[in-house]
Motif scaffolding. Sequence first.
Motif, short mmCIF file in Angstrom:
data_model
loop_
_atom_site.label_atom_id
_atom_site.label_comp_id
_atom_site.label_asym_id
_atom_site.label_seq_id
_atom_site.Cartn_x
_atom_site.Cartn_y
_atom_site.Cartn_z
N LYS A 20 -0.36 0.96 2.81
CA LYS A 20 -0.48 -0.45 2.49
C LYS A 20 0.08 -1.29 3.63
CE LYS A 20 -0.12 0.41 -2.41
NZ LYS A 20 0.57 0.10 -3.65
N ILE A 21 -0.77 -2.14 4.18
CA ILE A 21 -0.40 -2.98 5.31
C ILE A 21 -0.66 -4.44 4.94
CG2 ILE A 21 -0.89 -3.54 7.72
CD1 ILE A 21 -1.85 -0.67 8.05
N LYS A 22 0.29 -5.31 5.30
CA LYS A 22 0.14 -6.74 5.04
C LYS A 22 0.54 -7.50 6.30
CE LYS A 22 1.19 -10.24 1.63
NZ LYS A 22 1.88 -10.53 0.38
N ILE A 23 -0.37 -8.36 6.77
CA ILE A 23 -0.14 -9.16 7.96
C ILE A 23 -0.16 -10.62 7.56
CG2 ILE A 23 -1.03 -9.78 10.23
CD1 ILE A 23 -2.40 -7.02 10.28
N ILE A 83 -9.84 -4.09 2.07
CA ILE A 83 -9.25 -5.18 2.84
C ILE A 83 -9.47 -6.51 2.13
CG2 ILE A 83 -11.29 -5.48 4.29
CD1 ILE A 83 -9.33 -6.00 6.61
N ARG A 84 -8.42 -7.34 2.15
CA ARG A 84 -8.49 -8.68 1.56
C ARG A 84 -7.94 -9.67 2.58
NH1 ARG A 84 -4.38 -9.52 -2.05
NH2 ARG A 84 -3.77 -11.52 -1.27
N LYS A 116 -16.16 -1.69 10.21
CA LYS A 116 -17.01 -0.67 9.61
C LYS A 116 -17.29 0.48 10.58
CE LYS A 116 -21.02 -0.46 6.64
NZ LYS A 116 -22.18 -1.18 6.12
N ASN A 117 -17.19 0.23 11.89
CA ASN A 117 -17.36 1.30 12.87
C ASN A 117 -16.22 2.30 12.82
OD1 ASN A 117 -19.77 0.31 13.90
ND2 ASN A 117 -18.72 -0.99 15.36
N ILE A 118 -15.02 1.84 12.48
CA ILE A 118 -13.85 2.70 12.49
C ILE A 118 -13.55 3.27 11.10
CG2 ILE A 118 -11.38 2.76 13.00
CD1 ILE A 118 -11.92 0.39 14.91
N PHE A 119 -13.77 2.48 10.06
CA PHE A 119 -13.44 2.86 8.69
C PHE A 119 -14.68 2.83 7.81
CE2 PHE A 119 -9.62 0.65 10.31
CZ PHE A 119 -8.69 1.65 10.14
N VAL A 120 -14.56 3.46 6.65
CA VAL A 120 -15.54 3.30 5.57
C VAL A 120 -14.98 2.21 4.67
CG1 VAL A 120 -16.67 4.39 3.61
CG2 VAL A 120 -16.27 5.70 5.69
N VAL A 121 -15.62 1.06 4.65
CA VAL A 121 -15.11 -0.09 3.90
C VAL A 121 -15.54 0.06 2.44
CG1 VAL A 121 -15.11 -2.59 3.72
CG2 VAL A 121 -15.26 -1.52 5.96
N LYS A 122 -14.56 0.24 1.57
CA LYS A 122 -14.84 0.38 0.14
C LYS A 122 -14.87 -0.97 -0.56
CE LYS A 122 -15.29 4.74 -0.42
NZ LYS A 122 -16.55 5.29 -0.89
N LYS A 123 -14.00 -1.88 -0.14
CA LYS A 123 -13.93 -3.19 -0.78
C LYS A 123 -13.47 -4.20 0.25
CE LYS A 123 -11.75 -5.46 -4.73
NZ LYS A 123 -10.77 -5.29 -5.80
N LYS A 124 -14.16 -5.32 0.31
CA LYS A 124 -13.74 -6.38 1.22
C LYS A 124 -13.83 -7.71 0.50
CE LYS A 124 -18.28 -6.89 3.27
NZ LYS A 124 -19.10 -6.86 4.44
N GLU A 125 -12.81 -8.52 0.71
CA GLU A 125 -12.75 -9.84 0.10
C GLU A 125 -12.36 -10.84 1.18
OE1 GLU A 125 -10.07 -10.03 -3.17
OE2 GLU A 125 -10.88 -8.24 -4.11
N LEU A 126 -13.00 -11.98 1.16
CA LEU A 126 -12.67 -13.06 2.08
C LEU A 126 -12.55 -14.33 1.27
CD1 LEU A 126 -12.37 -14.19 4.98
CD2 LEU A 126 -14.82 -14.57 4.95
N HIS A 127 -11.36 -14.92 1.29
CA HIS A 127 -11.11 -16.18 0.60
C HIS A 127 -10.73 -17.22 1.65
CE1 HIS A 127 -11.13 -14.04 -3.20
NE2 HIS A 127 -10.29 -13.17 -2.69
N LEU A 139 -2.92 -17.36 7.63
CA LEU A 139 -3.79 -16.19 7.57
C LEU A 139 -3.00 -15.04 6.96
CD1 LEU A 139 -6.46 -14.74 8.32
CD2 LEU A 139 -5.38 -14.18 10.50
N GLU A 140 -3.55 -14.46 5.90
CA GLU A 140 -2.91 -13.32 5.24
C GLU A 140 -3.94 -12.21 5.11
OE1 GLU A 140 -1.35 -12.31 0.81
OE2 GLU A 140 -0.71 -14.21 1.66
N ILE A 141 -3.63 -11.07 5.68
CA ILE A 141 -4.52 -9.91 5.62
C ILE A 141 -3.74 -8.80 4.93
CG2 ILE A 141 -5.85 -8.21 6.91
CD1 ILE A 141 -5.95 -10.26 9.20
N SER A 142 -4.27 -8.31 3.83
CA SER A 142 -3.63 -7.17 3.17
C SER A 142 -4.69 -6.09 3.01
CB SER A 142 -3.04 -7.57 1.82
OG SER A 142 -4.02 -8.11 0.99
N SER A 143 -4.30 -4.88 3.32
CA SER A 143 -5.27 -3.78 3.26
C SER A 143 -4.58 -2.51 2.82
CB SER A 143 -5.92 -3.57 4.63
OG SER A 143 -4.97 -3.14 5.56
N ILE A 144 -5.40 -1.62 2.29
CA ILE A 144 -4.95 -0.29 1.91
C ILE A 144 -5.87 0.69 2.64
CG2 ILE A 144 -4.59 1.36 0.06
CD1 ILE A 144 -4.29 -1.00 -1.84
#
Length: 163
Positions: A20-23, A83-84, A116-127, A139-144
């Motif tokens: 879990k990473i949060k920027i 990623i969100r 998508k070139n590096i990872f398999v994106v299962k879920k993406k959200e952009l608000h 800017l807040e980026i949180s990903s698992i």
Amino acid sequence: MIKLLILILFVLVFIPIPLKIKINYINKTFSLKIYNLNVINKINLKNNKPPLEGKKKSSFLINNFKVNLKSLKKLKFKPRIKIRVKLIYGLDDAAYTAITYGLIPTLSTFIFALIKNIFVVKKKELHVKPVFNSFYFNLEISSIIYISLAKIIYMYIKLFKHS
């Protein structure tokens, strides 16, 4: 006892572990958290200027990045990611804020295509939320990232072969 050690080794190598990473970037203050541990806590970016680098070094890095990106596209086993992205921004002029509000989805599709070139994106959200007539940027980026040690070794071997 040996069977237990083999089982633990199997779990550590082949079962993906969620990372879990949060920027956060709020008003020129950057923070990076991994599992709610502050890796980089509130680095102030107001007066920091990066040193100028030569063109030879930057062109080498860009060419190397292109080669690695092409080889990453061909990988069979990529780590999964959810990623969100939450962006709250405002420019001093409402017209400029509205124009950039129209451009952000286009830019985000380009960035998600690179991811998508590096990872398999299962879920993406952009608000995206614009704030009119005031200057503000959050800017807040949180990903698992679900990654296993076997995938890391596989990716390293494939990249090492191509470079």
